[in-house]
Write an enzyme that holds these catalytic residues in place. Structure first.
Site, PDB file in Angstrom:
ATOM      1  N   PRO A   1       0.819  -1.223   0.000  1.00 22.03           N
ATOM      2  CG  PRO A   1      -0.958  -1.617   1.469  1.00 22.03           C
ATOM      3  CD  PRO A   1       0.352  -2.193   0.999  1.00 22.03           C
ATOM      4  CB  CYS A   2       1.155   3.853  -2.518  1.00 19.63           C
ATOM      5  SG  CYS A   2      -0.523   4.409  -2.961  1.00 19.63           S
ATOM      6  CD  GLN A   3      -3.286   3.617   0.780  1.00 14.76           C
ATOM      7  OE1 GLN A   3      -2.300   2.888   0.656  1.00 14.76           O
ATOM      8  NE2 GLN A   3      -4.500   3.207   0.498  1.00 14.76           N
TER       9      GLN A   3
END
Length: 472
Positions: free
Chosen positions: A73-75
């Site tokens: 996940p890039c968040q």
């Protein structure tokens, strides 16, 4: 056979590219999202790939794999995230977990995809921490790749980290670009083809009204699957326009609407949902049964005189309804949209624009002159345009998913947008897989096959294989 483990697989963009690129690939995907796994299996089981619902943080690594790949996940590292970043973000543990799995399974190579925000001053040390962990066993290279430079109709920059086990004595590297903003010849004598544009990718879909195609035309040209969009009201459009033009709150002015003549901006939840400045807005001409022609086609039709009548200067012309393609094709064409006219008018001086105005439907035409082959302002027909957000199918096209890709019936439109926006572009994944396969000495499947990709811009996307000899 090449055994691949796809961590945080999403709906399978990375897996699709590798499945179509490597001979005999056997792929297992892991993802915590039920809709992601359902969509993955709905499309990829036919290619020897399967996914299971699994929280990677709780998974006990097992089995032997040649490749471990994935996009955590890039968040935590996204430039759009202005609140909890890095270690403070609840999804941060997924990032070091990827490297935990690599060290436990010791595959021949690993490939990590994430946002380029990992290379900023704020987060770069987090990446370097993990690379130090794998450095004793793996030769590592990383690079930010722009999908538009590899035949994808989208300007999507993502960080890729590639590691090859040191005992294999193979040097990791990334594929060279195949496309550029303009067609150019490189110093080595190679050729970079022109970017694939939004018009190339979804021009045919812009002529079809989402969710409300006239029933009488369904048999001739049915609505493509997932050609649906969340509503965008006139009030929303006006707000987006004002925010893009407001330079007091933002660093620079953004064009409105988004251009059809270059790759799209990044497809993500920020650009395909909501009603903010970043939301991608495309111009759509209001007409039934007609088509919008690109400027170069307009020039060709006008210069040939096909379907045009030369009007006497002292007599009113018949109402201009469009331009036909000759006796064999009487379907009406609207020459340019309001948006395209605004783009075209930039070529002319203010004097020329005051003297020559575009033709308007429902009114007598001005004199049809011999120099219309140069497409002056009065050689254009200005039509009324509306604006809407991208449909799910258009997002799939811009991400380079084949037209056969679809969703299980229970997946909502909100989840469709989200799954598409989080995916890796399959064409970029294909090019990475082919390049990696050659490094490792594996059998690769090239050239790509049109019947497997089923994209209208297939030959433009893979012009490096087909030499631009074909058109779509």
């Amino acid at each position: 056979m090449v055994r691949i483990l796809d961590l945080f697989s999403g709906m399978g963009g990375l897996s699709l590219g590798f499945a179509l690129a490597l001979e005999g690939a056997e792929i297992l995907g892991l993802d915590i999202g039920r809709y992601a796994v359902e969509t993955y299996n709905y499309n990829l089981n036919r290619l020897g790939a399967k996914a299971i619902v699994q929280d990677v943080l709780e998974w006990e690594p097992e089995g032997e794999f040649d490749v471990v790949m994935g996009g955590s996940p890039c968040q935590p590292f996204s430039l759009a995230n202005t609140r909890r970043r890095g270690r403070e973000h609840p999804l941060y543990p997924t990032f070091p977990r990827f490297f935990d799995v690599v060290l436990e399974l010791e595959p021949k190579l690993f490939l990590l995809e994430n946002v380029k925000g990992l290379l900023t001053r704020t987060h770069r040390h987090l990446l370097e921490e993990q690379l130090k962990r794998v450095d004793p066993r793996y030769e590592v290279r990383y690079s930010v790749l722009n999908a538009a430079h590899y035949g994808v109709p989208q300007r999507r920059e993502r960080l890729f980290v590639l590691g090859v086990r040191r005992d294999l004595r193979a040097v990791p590297s990334f594929p060279p670009p195949t496309h550029a903003e303009r067609e150019i010849t490189t110093l080595s004598g190679g050729r970079l083809h022109r970017w694939v544009t939004v018009r190339d990718a979804i021009g045919d879909l812009l002529a079809i009204q989402p969710n409300a195609y006239p029933r009488k035309l369904v048999q001739a040209d049915p609505i493509p699957p997932d050609h649906e969009a969340m509503p965008l009201t006139a009030r929303h459009v006006d707000r987006i326009r004002r925010e893009r033009e407001d330079t007091t709150r933002h660093y620079g002015r953004m064009e409105f609407p988004d251009s059809l003549n270059k790759p799209s901006r990044t497809i993500s939840s920020h650009t395909v949902e909501g009603t903010k400045r970043e939301t991608i807005v495309v111009p759509v001409t209001e007409h039934v049964g007609g088509k919008v022609l690109p400027p170069e086609t307009v020039a060709r039709i006008l210069s040939s005189g096909v379907g045009l009548r030369v009007h006497e200067p002292d007599q009113p012309a018949k109402t201009i309804k469009g331009v036909t393609g000759g006796p064999q094709n009487t379907e009406p064409y609207l020459l340019v949209t309001e948006h395209e006219y605004r783009e075209t008018r930039a070529r002319f001086s203010e004097t020329s624009l005051r003297k020559h105005r575009p033709q308007r439907l429902g009114a007598p035409a001005s004199t049809i002159r011999a120099n219309f082959h140069k497409v002056p302002p009065d050689a254009l027909v200005e039509t009324r345009a509306t604006y809407r957000r991208l449909t799910v199918r258009e997002c799939l096209r811009l991400q380079s998913f084949p037209d056969w890709w679809s969703f299980p019936p229970d997946v909502t439109i909100t989840w469709k947008y989200r799954l598409v926006g989080e995916a890796v572009c399959p064409i970029l994944a294909y090019r990475l897989a082919v390049h990696i396969g050659k490094i490792m000495g594996w059998r690769v499947r090239e050239p790509p096959k049109r019947d497997e990709w089923q994209l209208p811009y297939f030959y433009k996307a893979f012009a490096d294989y087909y030499g631009g000899a074909f058109t779509c």
